[in-house]
Write an enzyme that holds these catalytic residues in place. Structure first.
Site, PDB file in Angstrom:
ATOM      1  N   SER A  48       3.112  -0.446   4.637  1.00  0.00           N
ATOM      2  CA  SER A  48       3.753  -1.746   4.858  1.00  0.00           C
ATOM      3  C   SER A  48       5.007  -1.973   4.017  1.00  0.00           C
ATOM      4  CB  SER A  48       2.755  -2.880   4.641  1.00  0.00           C
ATOM      5  OG  SER A  48       2.251  -2.871   3.319  1.00  0.00           O
ATOM      6  N   CYS A  78      -3.479  -2.321  11.152  1.00  0.00           N
ATOM      7  CA  CYS A  78      -3.475  -1.916   9.744  1.00  0.00           C
ATOM      8  C   CYS A  78      -2.253  -2.454   8.990  1.00  0.00           C
ATOM      9  CB  CYS A  78      -3.629  -0.406   9.628  1.00  0.00           C
ATOM     10  SG  CYS A  78      -4.143   0.129   7.979  1.00  0.00           S
ATOM     11  N   ARG A 105      -4.339  -5.862   0.310  1.00  0.00           N
ATOM     12  CA  ARG A 105      -3.939  -4.495   0.667  1.00  0.00           C
ATOM     13  C   ARG A 105      -4.964  -3.476   0.177  1.00  0.00           C
ATOM     14  NH1 ARG A 105       1.972  -2.770  -0.480  1.00  0.00           N
ATOM     15  NH2 ARG A 105       0.685  -0.963  -0.382  1.00  0.00           N
ATOM     16  N   HIS A 170      -7.736   1.164  13.039  1.00  0.00           N
ATOM     17  CA  HIS A 170      -6.808   1.958  13.859  1.00  0.00           C
ATOM     18  C   HIS A 170      -7.394   2.289  15.234  1.00  0.00           C
ATOM     19  CE1 HIS A 170      -3.723   2.932  10.822  1.00  0.00           C
ATOM     20  NE2 HIS A 170      -4.718   2.837   9.964  1.00  0.00           N
ATOM     21  N   GLU A 172      -5.781   3.064  17.822  1.00  0.00           N
ATOM     22  CA  GLU A 172      -4.952   4.110  18.425  1.00  0.00           C
ATOM     23  C   GLU A 172      -5.421   5.511  18.063  1.00  0.00           C
ATOM     24  OE1 GLU A 172      -3.090   3.471  14.374  1.00  0.00           O
ATOM     25  OE2 GLU A 172      -4.118   2.233  15.856  1.00  0.00           O
TER      26      GLU A 172
END
Length: 188
Positions: A48, A78, A105, A170, A172
Protein backbone atom coordinates in the site's frame (compact mmCIF):
# COMPACT_ATOMS: atom_id res chain seq x y z
CA UNK A 1 -18.72 -3.14 -19.95
CA UNK A 2 -15.04 -2.45 -19.41
CA UNK A 3 -13.37 -3.05 -16.04
CA UNK A 4 -10.08 -1.42 -15.16
CA UNK A 5 -7.42 -2.95 -12.96
CA UNK A 6 -5.13 -0.40 -11.35
CA UNK A 7 -1.76 -1.27 -12.89
CA UNK A 8 0.72 0.46 -10.62
CA UNK A 9 1.79 -2.56 -8.55
CA UNK A 10 0.50 -5.84 -7.10
CA UNK A 11 -1.75 -8.67 -8.28
CA UNK A 12 -2.74 -7.01 -11.55
CA UNK A 13 -2.38 -10.05 -13.84
CA UNK A 14 -4.40 -12.31 -11.54
CA UNK A 15 -7.38 -9.93 -11.52
CA UNK A 16 -7.20 -9.49 -15.30
CA UNK A 17 -7.20 -13.28 -15.75
CA UNK A 18 -10.24 -13.65 -13.46
CA UNK A 19 -12.12 -11.02 -15.45
CA UNK A 20 -11.18 -12.64 -18.76
CA UNK A 21 -12.57 -15.96 -17.49
CA UNK A 22 -15.85 -14.11 -16.95
CA UNK A 23 -15.72 -12.74 -20.51
CA UNK A 24 -15.18 -9.13 -19.46
CA UNK A 25 -13.18 -6.54 -21.39
CA UNK A 26 -10.36 -5.17 -19.23
CA UNK A 27 -7.98 -2.24 -19.20
CA UNK A 28 -4.85 -2.03 -17.07
CA UNK A 29 -5.12 1.52 -15.75
CA UNK A 30 -1.78 3.33 -15.58
CA UNK A 31 -2.78 6.91 -16.42
CA UNK A 32 -5.31 9.27 -14.78
CA UNK A 33 -7.27 9.78 -18.01
CA UNK A 34 -7.84 6.01 -18.27
CA UNK A 35 -10.09 6.23 -15.20
CA UNK A 36 -12.69 7.84 -17.49
CA UNK A 37 -12.53 4.85 -19.85
CA UNK A 38 -13.75 2.19 -17.40
CA UNK A 39 -17.12 1.29 -15.88
CA UNK A 40 -15.58 -0.20 -12.74
CA UNK A 41 -12.12 -0.47 -11.19
CA UNK A 42 -10.22 -3.09 -9.21
CA UNK A 43 -7.52 -2.00 -6.75
CA UNK A 44 -5.34 -5.10 -6.37
CA UNK A 45 -3.32 -6.36 -3.46
CA UNK A 46 0.31 -5.31 -3.34
CA UNK A 47 2.17 -2.94 -1.03
CA UNK A 48 0.00 0.00 0.00
CA UNK A 49 2.75 2.56 0.72
CA UNK A 50 4.29 1.88 -2.69
CA UNK A 51 0.91 2.07 -4.38
CA UNK A 52 -0.06 5.43 -2.86
CA UNK A 53 3.39 6.87 -3.63
CA UNK A 54 3.09 5.84 -7.29
CA UNK A 55 -0.49 7.16 -7.51
CA UNK A 56 0.68 10.54 -6.20
CA UNK A 57 3.72 10.64 -8.53
CA UNK A 58 1.40 9.98 -11.47
CA UNK A 59 -1.14 12.58 -10.26
CA UNK A 60 -3.74 9.83 -10.23
CA UNK A 61 -4.77 9.95 -6.54
CA UNK A 62 -7.06 12.99 -6.80
CA UNK A 63 -8.64 11.79 -10.05
CA UNK A 64 -9.29 8.39 -8.48
CA UNK A 65 -11.00 9.95 -5.44
CA UNK A 66 -13.06 12.16 -7.76
CA UNK A 67 -14.23 9.17 -9.83
CA UNK A 68 -15.08 7.10 -6.73
CA UNK A 69 -17.05 10.02 -5.28
CA UNK A 70 -18.89 10.30 -8.62
CA UNK A 71 -20.00 6.67 -8.17
CA UNK A 72 -17.38 4.60 -10.01
CA UNK A 73 -17.76 1.04 -8.65
CA UNK A 74 -14.51 -0.11 -7.02
CA UNK A 75 -13.40 -3.54 -5.78
CA UNK A 76 -10.36 -3.36 -3.49
CA UNK A 77 -8.41 -6.37 -2.25
CA UNK A 78 -5.82 -6.48 0.56
CA UNK A 79 -3.54 -3.44 0.10
CA UNK A 80 -6.27 -1.81 -1.98
CA UNK A 81 -8.43 -1.78 1.15
CA UNK A 82 -5.72 0.14 3.02
CA UNK A 83 -5.62 2.70 0.19
CA UNK A 84 -9.37 3.32 0.46
CA UNK A 85 -9.64 3.38 4.28
CA UNK A 86 -10.39 6.64 6.07
CA UNK A 87 -8.27 5.59 9.05
CA UNK A 88 -5.16 3.43 9.56
CA UNK A 89 -4.45 2.31 13.12
CA UNK A 90 -0.94 2.65 14.58
CA UNK A 91 0.63 3.72 11.29
CA UNK A 92 1.04 7.05 9.56
CA UNK A 93 0.45 6.62 5.84
CA UNK A 94 -1.19 8.63 3.09
CA UNK A 95 -4.42 7.15 1.81
CA UNK A 96 -7.40 7.98 -0.38
CA UNK A 97 -9.82 8.01 2.57
CA UNK A 98 -13.08 7.18 0.76
CA UNK A 99 -14.22 4.09 2.70
CA UNK A 100 -15.49 4.60 6.27
CA UNK A 101 -13.36 1.95 7.97
CA UNK A 102 -10.34 1.77 10.24
CA UNK A 103 -7.71 -0.80 9.27
CA UNK A 104 -4.65 -2.26 10.93
CA UNK A 105 -1.89 -3.07 8.44
CA UNK A 106 -0.34 -6.57 8.39
CA UNK A 107 -2.59 -7.48 11.32
CA UNK A 108 -2.39 -11.22 10.72
CA UNK A 109 1.42 -11.25 10.76
CA UNK A 110 4.31 -11.31 8.35
CA UNK A 111 4.57 -13.14 5.02
CA UNK A 112 5.55 -16.40 6.73
CA UNK A 113 2.34 -16.25 8.79
CA UNK A 114 0.10 -16.06 5.73
CA UNK A 115 -2.76 -18.56 5.76
CA UNK A 116 -5.83 -19.89 4.01
CA UNK A 117 -9.24 -20.51 5.51
CA UNK A 118 -12.85 -20.69 4.41
CA UNK A 119 -15.33 -17.88 5.03
CA UNK A 120 -19.08 -17.74 4.62
CA UNK A 121 -20.26 -15.07 2.18
CA UNK A 122 -24.06 -15.39 1.92
CA UNK A 123 -24.17 -12.66 -0.76
CA UNK A 124 -22.34 -14.97 -3.21
CA UNK A 125 -23.88 -18.32 -2.27
CA UNK A 126 -24.02 -20.98 0.41
CA UNK A 127 -20.70 -22.68 -0.37
CA UNK A 128 -17.74 -21.43 1.72
CA UNK A 129 -15.24 -19.19 -0.05
CA UNK A 130 -11.52 -20.01 0.09
CA UNK A 131 -9.84 -16.93 1.55
CA UNK A 132 -6.08 -16.42 1.21
CA UNK A 133 -4.61 -13.93 3.70
CA UNK A 134 -1.12 -12.64 2.84
CA UNK A 135 0.14 -9.88 5.15
CA UNK A 136 -3.50 -8.87 5.23
CA UNK A 137 -4.98 -5.84 6.89
CA UNK A 138 -7.64 -6.23 9.54
CA UNK A 139 -10.75 -4.07 9.51
CA UNK A 140 -11.03 -3.01 13.15
CA UNK A 141 -13.89 -0.53 12.84
CA UNK A 142 -16.65 0.16 10.33
CA UNK A 143 -18.80 3.23 9.85
CA UNK A 144 -22.57 3.07 10.22
CA UNK A 145 -23.19 2.83 6.45
CA UNK A 146 -20.68 0.01 5.90
CA UNK A 147 -22.29 -3.38 5.32
CA UNK A 148 -20.30 -6.38 6.60
CA UNK A 149 -20.60 -9.22 4.07
CA UNK A 150 -18.16 -11.70 5.66
CA UNK A 151 -16.11 -12.14 8.83
CA UNK A 152 -13.19 -14.23 10.03
CA UNK A 153 -12.70 -14.65 13.77
CA UNK A 154 -15.44 -12.03 14.30
CA UNK A 155 -13.52 -9.40 12.30
CA UNK A 156 -14.93 -8.05 9.01
CA UNK A 157 -13.01 -9.33 5.97
CA UNK A 158 -15.44 -8.28 3.23
CA UNK A 159 -17.39 -5.02 3.39
CA UNK A 160 -19.46 -2.84 1.11
CA UNK A 161 -20.25 0.85 1.30
CA UNK A 162 -22.21 2.26 -1.62
CA UNK A 163 -20.15 1.72 -4.77
CA UNK A 164 -17.14 0.27 -2.89
CA UNK A 165 -16.50 -3.43 -2.25
CA UNK A 166 -13.47 -4.14 -0.05
CA UNK A 167 -11.92 -7.51 0.73
CA UNK A 168 -8.92 -8.05 3.04
CA UNK A 169 -8.02 -11.40 1.46
CA UNK A 170 -7.01 -12.35 -2.11
CA UNK A 171 -9.91 -13.83 -4.16
CA UNK A 172 -7.84 -13.38 -7.33
CA UNK A 173 -5.45 -16.11 -6.15
CA UNK A 174 -8.20 -18.74 -6.21
CA UNK A 175 -10.26 -20.25 -9.03
CA UNK A 176 -13.47 -19.06 -7.35
CA UNK A 177 -14.89 -16.24 -9.45
CA UNK A 178 -17.93 -15.47 -7.27
CA UNK A 179 -16.59 -12.23 -5.78
CA UNK A 180 -15.51 -10.91 -9.17
CA UNK A 181 -18.98 -11.85 -10.49
CA UNK A 182 -20.59 -10.06 -7.50
CA UNK A 183 -18.55 -6.94 -8.31
CA UNK A 184 -19.65 -7.08 -11.95
CA UNK A 185 -23.27 -7.09 -10.75
CA UNK A 186 -22.49 -3.90 -8.80
CA UNK A 187 -21.17 -2.34 -12.01
CA UNK A 188 -24.20 -3.21 -14.17
Amino acid sequence: MKIGVLGVQGDVREHVEALHKLGVETLIVKLPEQLDMVDGLILPGGESTTMIRILKEMDMDEKLVERINEGLPVFATCAGVILLAKRIENYSQEKLGVLDITVERNAYGRQVESFETFVEIPAVGKDPFRAIFIRAPKIVETGKNVEILATYDYDPVLVKEGNILACTFHPELTDDLRLHRYFLEMVK
